[in-house]
Design a protein around this motif. Sequence first.
Motif, PDB file in Angstrom:
ATOM      1  N   ARG A   1       0.846  -1.197   0.000  1.00  0.00           N
ATOM      2  CA  ARG A   1       0.000   0.000   0.000  1.00  0.00           C
ATOM      3  C   ARG A   1       0.874   1.236   0.000  1.00  0.00           C
ATOM      4  O   ARG A   1       1.996   1.226   0.494  1.00  0.00           O
ATOM      5  N   GLU A   2       0.334   2.301  -0.530  1.00  0.00           N
ATOM      6  CA  GLU A   2       1.063   3.569  -0.525  1.00  0.00           C
ATOM      7  C   GLU A   2       1.325   4.001   0.912  1.00  0.00           C
ATOM      8  O   GLU A   2       0.453   3.906   1.775  1.00  0.00           O
ATOM      9  N   GLY A   3       2.546   4.400   1.207  1.00  0.00           N
ATOM     10  CA  GLY A   3       2.912   4.820   2.553  1.00  0.00           C
ATOM     11  C   GLY A   3       3.382   3.688   3.436  1.00  0.00           C
ATOM     12  O   GLY A   3       3.680   3.887   4.599  1.00  0.00           O
ATOM     13  N   THR A   4       3.457   2.469   2.890  1.00  0.00           N
ATOM     14  CA  THR A   4       3.909   1.322   3.674  1.00  0.00           C
ATOM     15  C   THR A   4       5.401   1.429   3.939  1.00  0.00           C
ATOM     16  O   THR A   4       6.177   1.736   3.039  1.00  0.00           O
ATOM     17  N   ASP A   5       5.784   1.173   5.193  1.00  0.00           N
ATOM     18  CA  ASP A   5       7.201   1.194   5.568  1.00  0.00           C
ATOM     19  C   ASP A   5       7.818  -0.119   5.107  1.00  0.00           C
ATOM     20  O   ASP A   5       7.447  -1.185   5.580  1.00  0.00           O
ATOM     21  N   SER A   6       8.734  -0.055   4.159  1.00  0.00           N
ATOM     22  CA  SER A   6       9.352  -1.274   3.632  1.00  0.00           C
ATOM     23  C   SER A   6      10.790  -1.435   4.126  1.00  0.00           C
ATOM     24  O   SER A   6      11.561  -2.189   3.558  1.00  0.00           O
ATOM     25  N   SER A   7      11.147  -0.719   5.190  1.00  0.00           N
ATOM     26  CA  SER A   7      12.507  -0.828   5.713  1.00  0.00           C
ATOM     27  C   SER A   7      12.710  -2.194   6.350  1.00  0.00           C
ATOM     28  O   SER A   7      11.764  -2.862   6.754  1.00  0.00           O
ATOM     29  N   GLN A   8      13.968  -2.600   6.404  1.00  0.00           N
ATOM     30  CA  GLN A   8      14.303  -3.889   6.985  1.00  0.00           C
ATOM     31  C   GLN A   8      15.464  -3.710   7.943  1.00  0.00           C
ATOM     32  O   GLN A   8      16.127  -2.671   7.962  1.00  0.00           O
ATOM     33  N   GLY A   9      15.718  -4.735   8.745  1.00  0.00           N
ATOM     34  CA  GLY A   9      16.863  -4.710   9.637  1.00  0.00           C
ATOM     35  C   GLY A   9      16.670  -3.764  10.802  1.00  0.00           C
ATOM     36  O   GLY A   9      15.568  -3.615  11.337  1.00  0.00           O
ATOM     37  N   VAL A  10      17.752  -3.111  11.191  1.00  0.00           N
ATOM     38  CA  VAL A  10      17.743  -2.228  12.368  1.00  0.00           C
ATOM     39  C   VAL A  10      16.699  -1.110  12.244  1.00  0.00           C
ATOM     40  O   VAL A  10      15.947  -0.870  13.194  1.00  0.00           O
ATOM     41  N   PRO A  11      16.597  -0.413  11.089  1.00  0.00           N
ATOM     42  CA  PRO A  11      15.562   0.638  11.014  1.00  0.00           C
ATOM     43  C   PRO A  11      14.146   0.089  11.257  1.00  0.00           C
ATOM     44  O   PRO A  11      13.328   0.756  11.887  1.00  0.00           O
ATOM     45  N   GLN A  12      13.872  -1.129  10.794  1.00  0.00           N
ATOM     46  CA  GLN A  12      12.546  -1.726  11.010  1.00  0.00           C
ATOM     47  C   GLN A  12      12.341  -2.051  12.485  1.00  0.00           C
ATOM     48  O   GLN A  12      11.270  -1.807  13.037  1.00  0.00           O
ATOM     49  N   LEU A  13      13.361  -2.582  13.132  1.00  0.00           N
ATOM     50  CA  LEU A  13      13.262  -2.882  14.564  1.00  0.00           C
ATOM     51  C   LEU A  13      12.998  -1.613  15.369  1.00  0.00           C
ATOM     52  O   LEU A  13      12.148  -1.594  16.257  1.00  0.00           O
ATOM     53  N   VAL A  14      13.730  -0.547  15.046  1.00  0.00           N
ATOM     54  CA  VAL A  14      13.555   0.727  15.749  1.00  0.00           C
ATOM     55  C   VAL A  14      12.156   1.280  15.494  1.00  0.00           C
ATOM     56  O   VAL A  14      11.493   1.783  16.409  1.00  0.00           O
ATOM     57  N   SER A  15      11.680   1.159  14.261  1.00  0.00           N
ATOM     58  CA  SER A  15      10.327   1.603  13.925  1.00  0.00           C
ATOM     59  C   SER A  15       9.280   0.829  14.729  1.00  0.00           C
ATOM     60  O   SER A  15       8.319   1.412  15.242  1.00  0.00           O
ATOM     61  N   ASN A  16       9.475  -0.485  14.861  1.00  0.00           N
ATOM     62  CA  ASN A  16       8.558  -1.320  15.644  1.00  0.00           C
ATOM     63  C   ASN A  16       8.557  -0.905  17.114  1.00  0.00           C
ATOM     64  O   ASN A  16       7.502  -0.807  17.743  1.00  0.00           O
ATOM     65  N   ILE A  17       9.750  -0.664  17.654  1.00  0.00           N
ATOM     66  CA  ILE A  17       9.859  -0.248  19.056  1.00  0.00           C
ATOM     67  C   ILE A  17       9.162   1.093  19.259  1.00  0.00           C
ATOM     68  O   ILE A  17       8.408   1.273  20.220  1.00  0.00           O
ATOM     69  N   ASN A  18       9.365   2.029  18.339  1.00  0.00           N
ATOM     70  CA  ASN A  18       8.728   3.352  18.446  1.00  0.00           C
ATOM     71  C   ASN A  18       7.209   3.244  18.411  1.00  0.00           C
ATOM     72  O   ASN A  18       6.506   3.952  19.148  1.00  0.00           O
ATOM     73  N   ALA A  19       6.680   2.370  17.555  1.00  0.00           N
ATOM     74  CA  ALA A  19       5.225   2.180  17.466  1.00  0.00           C
ATOM     75  C   ALA A  19       4.686   1.635  18.790  1.00  0.00           C
ATOM     76  O   ALA A  19       3.641   2.086  19.279  1.00  0.00           O
ATOM     77  N   CYS A  20       5.403   0.692  19.369  1.00  0.00           N
ATOM     78  CA  CYS A  20       4.980   0.115  20.653  1.00  0.00           C
ATOM     79  C   CYS A  20       5.040   1.152  21.766  1.00  0.00           C
ATOM     80  O   CYS A  20       4.120   1.234  22.596  1.00  0.00           O
ATOM     81  N   ILE A  21       6.079   1.948  21.778  1.00  0.00           N
ATOM     82  CA  ILE A  21       6.223   2.979  22.810  1.00  0.00           C
ATOM     83  C   ILE A  21       5.090   4.001  22.707  1.00  0.00           C
ATOM     84  O   ILE A  21       4.577   4.477  23.723  1.00  0.00           O
ATOM     85  N   ALA A  22       4.664   4.316  21.494  1.00  0.00           N
ATOM     86  CA  ALA A  22       3.549   5.254  21.308  1.00  0.00           C
ATOM     87  C   ALA A  22       2.267   4.698  21.926  1.00  0.00           C
ATOM     88  O   ALA A  22       1.510   5.437  22.577  1.00  0.00           O
ATOM     89  N   VAL A  23       2.035   3.408  21.757  1.00  0.00           N
ATOM     90  CA  VAL A  23       0.846   2.774  22.345  1.00  0.00           C
ATOM     91  C   VAL A  23       0.956   2.778  23.869  1.00  0.00           C
ATOM     92  O   VAL A  23      -0.003   3.090  24.578  1.00  0.00           O
ATOM     93  N   VAL A  24       2.128   2.438  24.376  1.00  0.00           N
ATOM     94  CA  VAL A  24       2.360   2.413  25.824  1.00  0.00           C
ATOM     95  C   VAL A  24       2.106   3.791  26.419  1.00  0.00           C
ATOM     96  O   VAL A  24       1.455   3.914  27.462  1.00  0.00           O
TER      97      VAL A  24
END
Length: 167
Positions: free
Chosen positions: A14-37
Amino acid sequence: GGYMGLQPPIILLREGTDSSQGVPQLVSNINACIAVVDAVRTTLGPRGMDKLVYDERGQTTISNDGATIMKLLEIVHPAAKLLVDISKSQDSEVGDGTTTVVVLAGELLKEAKPFVEEGVHPQTLVSAYRKACKVATDFIKEFSTTIGDLSVEEKHDVLHKCAMTSL
Protein backbone atom coordinates in the motif's frame (compact mmCIF):
# COMPACT_ATOMS: atom_id res chain seq x y z
CA GLY A 1 16.26 -18.62 -20.89
CA GLY A 2 18.63 -17.00 -18.48
CA TYR A 3 16.28 -17.32 -15.47
CA MET A 4 15.62 -21.09 -15.82
CA GLY A 5 12.02 -20.59 -14.75
CA LEU A 6 12.88 -18.51 -11.67
CA GLN A 7 11.11 -15.19 -11.50
CA PRO A 8 11.80 -12.49 -8.95
CA PRO A 9 8.98 -12.18 -6.40
CA ILE A 10 6.48 -9.40 -6.93
CA ILE A 11 5.37 -7.70 -3.73
CA LEU A 12 2.50 -5.23 -3.70
CA LEU A 13 2.53 -2.66 -0.90
CA ARG A 14 0.00 0.00 0.00
CA GLU A 15 1.06 3.57 -0.52
CA GLY A 16 2.91 4.82 2.55
CA THR A 17 3.91 1.32 3.67
CA ASP A 18 7.20 1.19 5.57
CA SER A 19 9.35 -1.27 3.63
CA SER A 20 12.51 -0.83 5.71
CA GLN A 21 14.30 -3.89 6.98
CA GLY A 22 16.86 -4.71 9.64
CA VAL A 23 17.74 -2.23 12.37
CA PRO A 24 15.56 0.64 11.01
CA GLN A 25 12.55 -1.73 11.01
CA LEU A 26 13.26 -2.88 14.56
CA VAL A 27 13.55 0.73 15.75
CA SER A 28 10.33 1.60 13.92
CA ASN A 29 8.56 -1.32 15.64
CA ILE A 30 9.86 -0.25 19.06
CA ASN A 31 8.73 3.35 18.45
CA ALA A 32 5.23 2.18 17.47
CA CYS A 33 4.98 0.12 20.65
CA ILE A 34 6.22 2.98 22.81
CA ALA A 35 3.55 5.25 21.31
CA VAL A 36 0.85 2.77 22.35
CA VAL A 37 2.36 2.41 25.82
CA ASP A 38 2.40 6.18 26.25
CA ALA A 39 -1.32 6.25 25.44
CA VAL A 40 -2.21 3.94 28.34
CA ARG A 41 0.58 4.66 30.84
CA THR A 42 -1.22 7.60 32.47
CA THR A 43 -4.23 5.41 33.36
CA LEU A 44 -2.11 3.43 35.86
CA GLY A 45 -2.62 3.58 39.58
CA PRO A 46 -5.16 5.07 41.94
CA ARG A 47 -4.57 8.54 40.47
CA GLY A 48 -4.72 7.29 36.90
CA MET A 49 -6.42 9.52 34.38
CA ASP A 50 -9.45 8.61 32.30
CA LYS A 51 -9.10 8.53 28.51
CA LEU A 52 -11.75 9.67 26.08
CA VAL A 53 -11.71 7.53 22.92
CA TYR A 54 -13.79 8.58 19.92
CA ASP A 55 -14.11 5.94 17.18
CA GLU A 56 -15.06 6.23 13.50
CA ARG A 57 -18.65 5.19 14.24
CA GLY A 58 -19.03 8.30 16.38
CA GLN A 59 -19.08 6.34 19.63
CA THR A 60 -17.38 7.95 22.62
CA THR A 61 -15.96 5.90 25.48
CA ILE A 62 -14.41 7.22 28.68
CA SER A 63 -12.33 4.70 30.59
CA ASN A 64 -9.19 4.26 32.64
CA ASP A 65 -9.12 0.49 32.08
CA GLY A 66 -6.06 -0.40 30.02
CA ALA A 67 -7.68 -3.44 28.37
CA THR A 68 -10.70 -1.38 27.26
CA ILE A 69 -8.52 1.40 25.86
CA MET A 70 -6.25 -1.09 24.06
CA LYS A 71 -9.30 -2.64 22.36
CA LEU A 72 -10.70 0.77 21.38
CA LEU A 73 -7.48 2.13 19.87
CA GLU A 74 -7.87 -0.04 16.74
CA ILE A 75 -4.13 -0.47 16.36
CA VAL A 76 -3.02 -1.49 12.86
CA HIS A 77 0.75 -1.64 13.33
CA PRO A 78 1.74 -5.35 13.48
CA ALA A 79 4.28 -4.96 16.29
CA ALA A 80 2.03 -2.69 18.34
CA LYS A 81 -0.82 -5.21 17.92
CA LEU A 82 1.27 -7.59 20.02
CA LEU A 83 0.76 -5.25 22.95
CA VAL A 84 -2.99 -5.61 22.48
CA ASP A 85 -2.51 -9.39 22.46
CA ILE A 86 -0.53 -9.43 25.71
CA SER A 87 -3.13 -7.16 27.27
CA LYS A 88 -5.90 -9.59 26.24
CA SER A 89 -3.88 -12.57 27.48
CA GLN A 90 -3.32 -10.91 30.85
CA ASP A 91 -7.04 -10.09 31.07
CA SER A 92 -8.15 -13.65 30.26
CA GLU A 93 -5.53 -15.39 32.45
CA VAL A 94 -5.48 -13.10 35.49
CA GLY A 95 -8.30 -10.58 35.04
CA ASP A 96 -6.15 -7.67 36.15
CA GLY A 97 -2.84 -5.99 35.37
CA THR A 98 -3.56 -5.32 31.70
CA THR A 99 -2.08 -1.83 31.74
CA THR A 100 0.87 -2.92 33.87
CA VAL A 101 1.85 -5.70 31.47
CA VAL A 102 1.69 -3.32 28.49
CA VAL A 103 3.74 -0.64 30.28
CA LEU A 104 6.29 -3.25 31.42
CA ALA A 105 6.66 -4.59 27.86
CA GLY A 106 7.06 -1.03 26.59
CA GLU A 107 9.75 -0.26 29.15
CA LEU A 108 11.66 -3.42 28.21
CA LEU A 109 11.50 -2.34 24.57
CA LYS A 110 12.53 1.21 25.43
CA GLU A 111 15.59 -0.11 27.30
CA ALA A 112 16.47 -2.40 24.38
CA LYS A 113 16.23 0.36 21.75
CA PRO A 114 19.73 1.86 22.23
CA PHE A 115 21.26 -1.62 21.99
CA VAL A 116 19.33 -2.33 18.78
CA GLU A 117 20.50 1.00 17.34
CA GLU A 118 24.10 0.02 18.16
CA GLY A 119 23.67 -3.22 16.22
CA VAL A 120 23.27 -5.73 19.07
CA HIS A 121 21.44 -8.79 17.69
CA PRO A 122 17.87 -9.22 19.01
CA GLN A 123 18.65 -12.80 20.10
CA THR A 124 21.43 -11.45 22.32
CA LEU A 125 18.93 -9.06 23.93
CA VAL A 126 16.38 -11.86 24.42
CA SER A 127 19.06 -14.00 26.06
CA ALA A 128 19.99 -11.12 28.38
CA TYR A 129 16.33 -10.56 29.32
CA ARG A 130 15.94 -14.29 30.08
CA LYS A 131 18.98 -14.16 32.38
CA ALA A 132 17.59 -11.03 34.07
CA CYS A 133 14.25 -12.81 34.55
CA LYS A 134 16.02 -15.75 36.20
CA VAL A 135 17.96 -13.42 38.52
CA ALA A 136 14.73 -11.60 39.46
CA THR A 137 12.75 -14.80 40.12
CA ASP A 138 15.61 -16.28 42.14
CA PHE A 139 15.71 -13.08 44.21
CA ILE A 140 11.96 -13.25 44.82
CA LYS A 141 12.16 -16.93 45.81
CA GLU A 142 15.03 -16.19 48.18
CA PHE A 143 13.07 -13.52 50.05
CA SER A 144 9.61 -15.06 49.87
CA THR A 145 7.97 -16.77 52.82
CA THR A 146 5.26 -19.38 53.00
CA ILE A 147 2.21 -18.79 55.13
CA GLY A 148 0.92 -22.37 55.09
CA ASP A 149 2.24 -23.10 58.60
CA LEU A 150 0.68 -20.02 60.18
CA SER A 151 -2.55 -19.91 62.16
CA VAL A 152 -5.63 -18.32 60.65
CA GLU A 153 -5.09 -15.20 62.76
CA GLU A 154 -1.43 -14.92 61.67
CA LYS A 155 -2.40 -15.42 58.01
CA HIS A 156 -4.99 -12.65 58.37
CA ASP A 157 -2.35 -10.36 59.88
CA VAL A 158 0.17 -11.06 57.07
CA LEU A 159 -2.46 -10.51 54.37
CA HIS A 160 -3.59 -7.30 56.09
CA LYS A 161 0.03 -6.01 56.08
CA CYS A 162 0.36 -6.90 52.39
CA ALA A 163 -2.84 -5.05 51.57
CA MET A 164 -1.72 -2.00 53.56
CA THR A 165 1.59 -1.77 51.68
CA SER A 166 -0.16 -1.92 48.32
CA LEU A 167 -2.47 1.00 49.08
